[in-house]
Design an enzyme around this catalytic site. Structure first.
Site, mmCIF file in Angstrom:
data_model
loop_
_atom_site.group_PDB
_atom_site.id
_atom_site.type_symbol
_atom_site.label_atom_id
_atom_site.label_comp_id
_atom_site.label_asym_id
_atom_site.label_seq_id
_atom_site.Cartn_x
_atom_site.Cartn_y
_atom_site.Cartn_z
ATOM 1 N N ASP A 28 36.617 36.355 82.951
ATOM 2 C CA ASP A 28 37.650 37.323 82.630
ATOM 3 C C ASP A 28 38.787 36.633 81.876
ATOM 4 O OD1 ASP A 28 38.920 40.012 83.096
ATOM 5 O OD2 ASP A 28 40.362 38.787 84.204
ATOM 6 N N GLU A 36 34.921 36.692 78.068
ATOM 7 C CA GLU A 36 35.676 37.833 77.562
ATOM 8 C C GLU A 36 36.720 37.214 76.640
ATOM 9 O OE1 GLU A 36 37.949 41.743 79.304
ATOM 10 O OE2 GLU A 36 38.550 39.796 80.125
#
Length: 679
Positions: free
Chosen positions: A339, A375
């Site tokens: 993330d 990401e």
């Protein structure tokens, strides 16, 4: 418990955490700035005994406690200066979680006593121990068999992004003991569904133990997605146990399915200076976090969640690396999706492709063997870094997502962009010895509209989130096709179903790694909510009761064709170079009436002829035709020694038998193959 003091000695301080052996336990805690660290032991009546760790080697405080056994409940307290302007927020009134604990005796729940400071900025004197879970002392970590991992090659990988609870809560026939829990993922019917789809890896939203935010609790909501980590070695108790995860991973491995964890090492659940003191802030705030460069006691906040971990610090980097290795070696995890990955690399100059984190992962003998997915953005300055991660990383490709949405919506100038995206977005990724599988291709993910909602809502409908509908992305490239929300108009409904088939087929047949959002294969809706992070209810849980069976069959067919034709999943970028048999690997033609101009912004479609590249497994050629217009178009199939066969047509659930006429219906994608010859 009064005799614990007599059993205390300095110890060695080698393994961080509380690690038991045959005679006792070694205790080691990192804190560069604490004056002293206390190990707090709790008996069956939760009476507390505090032991100051007597040894210190550099920034490691350590001890040996004779007779301490696995399962002993404990916490930590740290003594030191409370000087926020200098980055220090020590407060011994707060019981702290051990960052290296493998398990807690219960879930972490928000309580006002966890606040580290009063409203006037002074340390809060309230003891938080009664409202904190206790860590459990551990023995040696279990060891997963590395040979049991499927080791699916990247170019053969198909990802399925899922939330453990959202996937299983409403699954028909699942035992109540497995609904919403890790065990549900291992249920034979769930596995059968994944295999029938053609999935090779499940990518699970965070399983690390997390905290529901105080703000959400006041609204009667929760942090459903779980991007609010408090324990990097601990399974979130609401999902199950470590052993349940180990067994589930083993069961999936036996079926050839890999398990990838979505991990959040960019920030923690302690939030900003008003947030709770749970572990890192209390142990050494100035070391664990990136502080506000203005020096006023706040935090850098490129995560948007109140704080940012500082992986440029060697001990913070060690924590992350130790955590990652643990999930691989002890559980058998096959890879990670990171993330806000640019934040893990940030230094004084921002994103750093040569950062200590990326270098550490690259040289690590364990982590260099697993799948790594970034990401590739955070919310900091120049935070969008798509294509900037080094090999062998893969990246979520939001440019692909937006290009596919824009094309099928009919946005001007989107045809050329989609054509490049179908070849693995070479302009973004073809550098530094990267391959097409560096691009993770998707139409929808957990963050945003589902694919069904892309075709039913032009506007977001997020009022249930308690932010007056302001949260979530405003630019979704969605299209309700004539009516906002559910429709009884059969024409609108038919158009929506066809659009969904075309959207998903585009992502599943493109070069790169396809990723499917769980539930998209059956047309699952979140009722227009494009930011359901706080919705632990029917908004987010997949409704399996009324599946779109035509869509399901289309997804299965796409992935079956992907497996069948290696030309759809090649390991090198295709630039029209000479391929197998000397023929070009790529040939483009515009699709439209008359003599279509390839560069015209209104070009309605194209046909893409693919041949196997040199050095790639032999495969029959394939031709993909896309027509975003409402009108039917016709193409002229290349001459071939063998007839072309229409194997997929998103205008219909099944390809029609009979002679091929080259007709490409409006809003459809068609795949042709010439199985026994070459054009």
């Amino acid at each position: 418990m009064s005799d614990w003091t007599s059993r205390l000695s300095e110890g060695r301080g080698t393994a961080l955490g509380v690690l038991c052996d045959d005679d006792g336990a070694e205790v080691a805690v990192f804190s560069e700035h604490a004056e002293r660290i206390e190990l707090c032991l709790f008996d069956e009546r939760t009476r507390e005994t505090r032991l100051t760790l007597p040894g210190r080697t550099g920034a490691i405080h350590h001890a040996r406690v004779q007779g301490l056994r696995p399962g002993q409940r404990y916490g930590l307290r740290a003594h030191g200066p409370y000087a926020p302007e200098e980055g220090h927020r020590f407060n011994p009134a707060k019981l702290l979680l051990d960052p290296y604990a493998r398990a807690w005796d219960g879930p972490l729940r928000w309580h006002p006593s966890q606040r580290g400071a009063c409203d006037d900025g002074t340390p809060d004197p309230t003891d938080s121990a009664p409202h904190m879970p206790k860590c459990l002392a551990r023995g040696p970590d279990p060891v997963a068999d590395p040979s049991a991992r499927p080791h699916t090659p990247w170019q053969d990988t198909v990802l399925y992004e899922a939330h453990i609870k959202g996937l299983t809560q409403l699954w028909p026939g699942l035992p109540d003991t497995q609904r919403g829990r890790i065990e549900g993922l291992a249920h034979p019917e769930v596995i059968a569904h994944l295999k029938a789809l053609g999935i090779t890896a499940v990518e699970l939203l965070p399983l690390h133990a997390f905290l529901d935010d105080e703000r959400l609790l006041r609204l009667g909501l929760s942090n459903y997605w779980g991007y609010n980590t408090a324990g990097f070695f601990v399974i979130e108790p609401r999902y199950g146990s470590l052993e349940a995860l180990r067994q589930t991973v083993a069961r999936l491995h036996a079926e050839g399915i890999e398990v990838i964890l979505d991990v959040v090492y960019n920030h923690t659940a302690e939030s900003d200076h008003l947030g709770p003191t749970l572990a890192f802030r209390g142990l050494d705030n100035a070391s664990y976090y990136r502080l506000d460069p203005a020096g006023v006691g706040g935090y850098a906040n490129e995560s948007g969640c109140g704080n940012a971990l500082d992986l440029a610090h060697p001990q913070v980097l060690r924590l992350v690396m130790d955590s990652l290795r643990y999930w691989v070696t002890s559980v058998g995890i096959d890879g990670f999706r990171f993330d806000l990955a640019p934040l893990l690399t940030r230094g004084p100059g921002g994103f750093d492709p040569g950062s200590a984190f990326l270098a550490a992962v690259a040289q690590d003998p364990v982590l260099s063997t697993v799948k790594l997915i970034a990401e590739p953005w955070d919310i900091g300055s120049e935070g969008h870094r798509l294509g900037r991660f080094p090999a062998p990383w893969a990246e979520w490709n939001d440019s692909f997502r937006d290009g596919v949405r824009a094309y099928w919506k009919g946005e001007a100038g989107s045809t050329n962009a989609l054509a490049g995206a179908l070849l693995g977005s070479a302009t973004v990724f073809d550098h530094g010895a990267r391959a097409p599988w560096a691009s993770v291709n998707y139409v929808a993910c957990h963050d945003g509209f589902t694919t069904a909602d892309l075709t039913a809502y032009t506007e977001r409908h997020n009022t249930a989130n308690g932010e007056d509908g302001r949260d979530g992305h405003a630019h979704n490239l969605s299209d309700n096709l004539g009516q906002e929300g559910p429709s009884d108009d059969p024409t609108i409904e038919a158009a929506r179903r066809q659009r969904r088939r075309s959207l998903l087929a585009t992502a599943l047949l493109a070069q790169g790694v396809p990723m499917l959002l769980a539930g998209d294969e059956i047309g699952n809706s979140q009722h227009g909510n494009n930011n359901a992070y706080c919705q632990d209810n029917e908004i987010s849980w997949i409704d399996w009761s009324t599946p779109d069976r035509d869509l399901l069959e289309t997804v299965r067919a796409c992935l079956a064709l992907r497996r069948r034709f290696g030309v759809l999943r090649q390991g090198v970028f295709l630039h029209g170079q000479a391929g197998a048999g000397g023929l070009p690997t790529v040939q483009w033609s515009g699709l439209g009436s008359g003599d279509p101009d390839w560069h015209a912004p209104t070009l309605p479609g194209f046909q893409l002829l693919l041949q196997s590249a040199a050095g790639q497994p032999a495969s029959p050629p394939a031709l993909i035709a896309c027509n975003r217009s409402r009108d039917n178009l016709r193409l002229v199939l290349p001459e071939s020694a063998q007839p072309w066969t229409r194997l997929l047509d998103t205008a219909r659930a099944q390809a029609a038998p009979g002679p091929e006429d080259g007709l490409i219906r409006g809003q459809s994608l068609v795949l042709f193959a010439c199985e026994d010859g070459t054009p």
